[in-house]
Design an enzyme around this catalytic site. Structure first.
Site, mmCIF file in Angstrom:
data_model
loop_
_atom_site.group_PDB
_atom_site.id
_atom_site.type_symbol
_atom_site.label_atom_id
_atom_site.label_comp_id
_atom_site.label_asym_id
_atom_site.label_seq_id
_atom_site.Cartn_x
_atom_site.Cartn_y
_atom_site.Cartn_z
ATOM 1 N NE ARG A 64 -4.257 1.557 1.911
ATOM 2 C CZ ARG A 64 -5.213 1.314 1.256
ATOM 3 N NH1 ARG A 64 -5.321 0.240 0.956
ATOM 4 N NH2 ARG A 64 -6.283 2.133 1.095
ATOM 5 C CB THR A 107 -17.683 15.536 1.003
ATOM 6 O OG1 THR A 107 -17.321 14.467 -0.059
ATOM 7 C CG2 THR A 107 -17.209 16.852 0.223
ATOM 8 C CG HIS A 108 -18.226 11.557 6.654
ATOM 9 N ND1 HIS A 108 -17.972 10.410 6.133
ATOM 10 C CD2 HIS A 108 -18.929 11.559 7.883
ATOM 11 C CE1 HIS A 108 -18.651 9.688 6.937
ATOM 12 N NE2 HIS A 108 -19.019 10.428 8.057
ATOM 13 N N GLY A 142 -6.325 10.319 9.942
ATOM 14 C CA GLY A 142 -7.318 9.492 10.586
ATOM 15 C C GLY A 142 -8.768 9.371 9.462
ATOM 16 C CG ASP A 144 -14.684 9.977 7.481
ATOM 17 O OD1 ASP A 144 -14.159 10.514 6.130
ATOM 18 O OD2 ASP A 144 -15.391 9.122 7.587
#
Length: 207
Positions: A64, A107-108, A142, A144
């Site tokens: 990753r 955005t969340h 983190g 969101d």
């Protein structure tokens, strides 16, 4: 302001940004659109608008971290001043944040810090809140958890299910994103700890 947009799916938020940036007064040039998978509608939308595109797939890299570094390098070619994650469904890591931390927005579909993660509308509905909404934030390490740029509230109706609630959230989320990115381009933005305000001495940088 030079903006790179990253997508994973249909690219409806991307399309809204493309449409807005067609007006020179908006102050944004989308210089590239990237994706983490082939064949996304978001990439199709970008190509239709004549915007350069790139795809950086996780499965093409041994780790990753290598993928994250490759994504960062692909973005750097386009020399962006701002990165917008518009439905990009991968968490970015240390190489990316080292290069673009403080200059990346996401955005969340909930009112942070409530209901983080991939199931914000469902979690809000299950909890029984009467108001939820959408949050635009500066990406950090983190999930969101970044400093909040803007939020919009959405009432939860008695007959809402997850689909109906999420669809109403998407509408205000899209409008909030377009408005905020334009304001950042024209006015700049200052991030001090967790406090974010529009307006900066250099309107082409996040301070």
């Amino acid at each position: 302001m030079r903006v790179v947009v990253l997508v994973s799916g249909t690219g409806s938020n991307l399309q809204a940004l493309i449409d807005a940036s067609a007006d020179p007064a908006y102050g944004v040039e989308i210089v590239a659109v990237g994706a983490d998978r082939e064949g996304t509608l978001g990439i199709v939308r970008a190509e239709a608008a004549g915007i350069p595109t790139f795809v950086t797939r996780l499965r093409d890299h041994a780790t990753r971290e290598e993928w994250d570094a490759a994504l960062t390098a692909a973005i750097a070619v386009h020399e962006p001043e701002l990165i917008v994650l518009a439905g990009f469904m991968k968490l970015v890591g240390e190489p990316f944040l080292t290069a673009y931390g403080g200059r990346t927005l996401n955005t969340h579909p909930a009112l942070s810090p409530s209901f983080p993660g991939a199931h914000g509308p469902a979690d809000a509905l299950a909890y029984g809140v009467k108001v939820t909404g959408a949050t635009l934030f500066v990406v950090d390490a983190g999930v969101d958890t970044g400093a909040i740029v803007s939020q919009v509230a959405v009432p939860v109706e008695d007959d809402d299910d997850v689909v109906s609630l999420h669809e109403r959230i998407k509408v205000v989320e899209r409008a909030m994103l377009v408005e905020s990115v334009g304001r950042i381009a024209r006015e700049g933005i200052t991030v001090s700890g967790r406090r974010v305000r529009f307006g900066a001495s250099d309107s082409h940088a996040l301070d």
